[in-house]
Design a protein around this motif. Structure first.
Motif, PDB file in Angstrom:
ATOM      1  N   LYS A 105     -11.118 -99.103  84.931  1.00 15.27           N
ATOM      2  CA  LYS A 105     -12.198 -98.646  85.812  1.00 15.27           C
ATOM      3  C   LYS A 105     -13.509 -98.454  85.066  1.00 15.27           C
ATOM      4  CE  LYS A 105      -9.557 -98.738  89.312  1.00 15.27           C
ATOM      5  NZ  LYS A 105      -9.644 -99.987  90.098  1.00 15.27           N
ATOM      6  N   GLY A 106     -13.517 -98.809  83.794  1.00 16.28           N
ATOM      7  CA  GLY A 106     -14.749 -98.694  83.022  1.00 16.28           C
ATOM      8  C   GLY A 106     -14.981 -97.324  82.422  1.00 16.28           C
ATOM      9  N   GLU A 107     -13.945 -96.462  82.463  1.00 22.25           N
ATOM     10  CA  GLU A 107     -14.058 -95.149  81.830  1.00 22.25           C
ATOM     11  C   GLU A 107     -13.642 -95.276  80.367  1.00 22.25           C
ATOM     12  OE1 GLU A 107     -15.036 -92.327  83.376  1.00 22.25           O
ATOM     13  OE2 GLU A 107     -15.291 -93.385  85.281  1.00 22.25           O
ATOM     14  N   GLN A 108     -14.360 -94.565  79.498  1.00 26.19           N
ATOM     15  CA  GLN A 108     -14.001 -94.620  78.084  1.00 26.19           C
ATOM     16  C   GLN A 108     -12.628 -94.002  77.848  1.00 26.19           C
ATOM     17  OE1 GLN A 108     -16.773 -93.415  75.079  1.00 26.19           O
ATOM     18  NE2 GLN A 108     -18.543 -94.091  76.263  1.00 26.19           N
ATOM     19  N   VAL A 109     -11.828 -94.667  77.035  1.00 27.43           N
ATOM     20  CA  VAL A 109     -10.539 -94.108  76.651  1.00 27.43           C
ATOM     21  C   VAL A 109     -10.422 -94.106  75.136  1.00 27.43           C
ATOM     22  CG1 VAL A 109      -9.241 -94.657  78.750  1.00 27.43           C
ATOM     23  CG2 VAL A 109      -9.413 -96.351  76.939  1.00 27.43           C
ATOM     24  N   ARG A 110      -9.688 -93.152  74.652  1.00 23.02           N
ATOM     25  CA  ARG A 110      -9.507 -93.031  73.219  1.00 23.02           C
ATOM     26  C   ARG A 110      -8.357 -93.933  72.770  1.00 23.02           C
ATOM     27  NH1 ARG A 110      -6.629 -89.933  69.741  1.00 23.02           N
ATOM     28  NH2 ARG A 110      -7.600 -89.650  67.721  1.00 23.02           N
ATOM     29  N   LEU A 111      -8.632 -94.679  71.720  1.00 28.46           N
ATOM     30  CA  LEU A 111      -7.630 -95.564  71.152  1.00 28.46           C
ATOM     31  C   LEU A 111      -7.441 -95.126  69.704  1.00 28.46           C
ATOM     32  CD1 LEU A 111      -6.299 -98.019  72.529  1.00 28.46           C
ATOM     33  CD2 LEU A 111      -8.029 -99.450  71.477  1.00 28.46           C
ATOM     34  N   GLU A 112      -6.242 -94.686  69.393  1.00 25.06           N
ATOM     35  CA  GLU A 112      -6.000 -94.210  68.031  1.00 25.06           C
ATOM     36  C   GLU A 112      -5.803 -95.401  67.094  1.00 25.06           C
ATOM     37  OE1 GLU A 112      -2.813 -91.456  65.581  1.00 25.06           O
ATOM     38  OE2 GLU A 112      -2.642 -91.599  67.755  1.00 25.06           O
ATOM     39  N   VAL A 113      -6.479 -95.373  65.953  1.00 23.56           N
ATOM     40  CA  VAL A 113      -6.328 -96.441  64.956  1.00 23.56           C
ATOM     41  C   VAL A 113      -5.208 -96.040  64.005  1.00 23.56           C
ATOM     42  CG1 VAL A 113      -7.476 -97.784  63.162  1.00 23.56           C
ATOM     43  CG2 VAL A 113      -8.786 -96.976  65.140  1.00 23.56           C
ATOM     44  N   VAL A 114      -4.190 -96.886  63.905  1.00 19.13           N
ATOM     45  CA  VAL A 114      -3.029 -96.553  63.078  1.00 19.13           C
ATOM     46  C   VAL A 114      -2.744 -97.660  62.063  1.00 19.13           C
ATOM     47  CG1 VAL A 114      -1.913 -95.106  64.826  1.00 19.13           C
ATOM     48  CG2 VAL A 114      -1.443 -97.559  64.782  1.00 19.13           C
ATOM     49  N   ASP A 115      -2.119 -97.275  60.979  1.00 18.05           N
ATOM     50  CA  ASP A 115      -1.627 -98.263  60.028  1.00 18.05           C
ATOM     51  C   ASP A 115      -0.339 -98.829  60.596  1.00 18.05           C
ATOM     52  OD1 ASP A 115      -3.518 -98.228  57.918  1.00 18.05           O
ATOM     53  OD2 ASP A 115      -2.783 -96.247  57.360  1.00 18.05           O
ATOM     54  N   TYR A 116      -0.340-100.111  60.863  1.00 18.35           N
ATOM     55  CA  TYR A 116       0.828-100.734  61.475  1.00 18.35           C
ATOM     56  C   TYR A 116       1.426-101.720  60.486  1.00 18.35           C
ATOM     57  CZ  TYR A 116       3.671-103.443  64.737  1.00 18.35           C
ATOM     58  OH  TYR A 116       4.711-104.083  65.363  1.00 18.35           O
ATOM     59  N   LYS A 117       2.729-101.644  60.332  1.00 20.00           N
ATOM     60  CA  LYS A 117       3.413-102.528  59.399  1.00 20.00           C
ATOM     61  C   LYS A 117       3.829-103.792  60.141  1.00 20.00           C
ATOM     62  CE  LYS A 117       7.160-101.949  56.011  1.00 20.00           C
ATOM     63  NZ  LYS A 117       6.605-102.529  54.832  1.00 20.00           N
ATOM     64  N   LEU A 171     -17.017-105.122  84.217  1.00 18.13           N
ATOM     65  CA  LEU A 171     -16.215-104.202  85.032  1.00 18.13           C
ATOM     66  C   LEU A 171     -15.290-104.960  85.970  1.00 18.13           C
ATOM     67  CD1 LEU A 171     -18.939-101.509  85.764  1.00 18.13           C
ATOM     68  CD2 LEU A 171     -16.948-101.274  84.270  1.00 18.13           C
ATOM     69  N   GLU A 172     -15.780-106.079  86.463  1.00 19.11           N
ATOM     70  CA  GLU A 172     -14.955-106.891  87.338  1.00 19.11           C
ATOM     71  C   GLU A 172     -13.774-107.480  86.564  1.00 19.11           C
ATOM     72  OE1 GLU A 172     -15.538-110.678  90.272  1.00 19.11           O
ATOM     73  OE2 GLU A 172     -17.357-109.711  89.503  1.00 19.11           O
ATOM     74  N   LEU A 173     -14.080-107.909  85.347  1.00 19.77           N
ATOM     75  CA  LEU A 173     -13.042-108.443  84.462  1.00 19.77           C
ATOM     76  C   LEU A 173     -12.021-107.357  84.112  1.00 19.77           C
ATOM     77  CD1 LEU A 173     -12.233-110.768  82.295  1.00 19.77           C
ATOM     78  CD2 LEU A 173     -13.541-109.354  80.722  1.00 19.77           C
ATOM     79  N   PHE A 174     -12.508-106.160  83.755  1.00 15.40           N
ATOM     80  CA  PHE A 174     -11.625-105.052  83.374  1.00 15.40           C
ATOM     81  C   PHE A 174     -10.616-104.775  84.485  1.00 15.40           C
ATOM     82  CE2 PHE A 174     -14.894-102.728  80.428  1.00 15.40           C
ATOM     83  CZ  PHE A 174     -14.939-103.844  79.628  1.00 15.40           C
ATOM     84  N   ASP A 175     -11.100-104.815  85.710  1.00 13.67           N
ATOM     85  CA  ASP A 175     -10.272-104.483  86.851  1.00 13.67           C
ATOM     86  C   ASP A 175      -9.139-105.486  87.046  1.00 13.67           C
ATOM     87  OD1 ASP A 175      -9.787-102.617  88.797  1.00 13.67           O
ATOM     88  OD2 ASP A 175     -10.915-103.688  90.330  1.00 13.67           O
ATOM     89  N   ARG A 176      -9.338-106.696  86.553  1.00 18.60           N
ATOM     90  CA  ARG A 176      -8.343-107.750  86.795  1.00 18.60           C
ATOM     91  C   ARG A 176      -7.415-108.020  85.622  1.00 18.60           C
ATOM     92  NH1 ARG A 176     -11.197-112.750  89.891  1.00 18.60           N
ATOM     93  NH2 ARG A 176     -12.541-111.542  91.271  1.00 18.60           N
TER      94      ARG A 176
END
Ligand SMILES: [Zn+2]
Length: 129
Positions: free
Chosen positions: A109-121, A81-86
């Protein structure tokens, strides 16, 4: 924010092959898509040492971090969490068994966030004649 499927696959593979040691790196994005992992050199085994290596990196242009929890418990530790903050806004923790559903992204802040997985060229695959 999104993540390229190939980049996620790389992270999962790298975490799997590093186990039982931790894998750690920094995330870099192209536009809205996380496309690159900057590896942290000399990462040693153990939660604390992997995190400490990230602290020691210079401030390169990255948007977050990634590291593995070989135990499979993907909850961030207090060091995490300390690392995330920095170190940016997006932080991925990968856990055993290192498949497409065994990772979680957190914000600074350590809250879960949604990360969409996409096909990237990726550029290398473009056909520019
Ligand atoms: Zn951790």
């Amino acid at each position: 924010m999104k993540i390229a499927k190939d980049t996620l696959m790389f992270i999962l593979e790298a975490s799997k092959s590093s186990a039982p040691d931790e894998f750690a790196g920094m995330l870099s994005a192209t536009g809205e898509v996380i496309t690159d992992v900057v590896l942290v050199p000399g990462t040693e085994s153990g939660e604390t040492s992997a995190v400490m290596q990230l602290f020691m990196l210079p401030n390169i242009s990255t948007i977050g971090t990634v590291h593995s929890h070989p135990s499979g418990n993907r909850r961030p530790s207090s060091e995490d969490l300390e690392l995330f903050d920095r170190k940016g806004m997006y932080h991925i923790i990968v856990g055993a068994p290192f498949n497409e559903s065994s990772w979680t992204c957190y914000d600074n802040k350590g809250e879960q966030v949604r990360l969409e997985v996409v096909d990237y060229k990726f550029k290398e695959e473009e056909d520019n004649w």
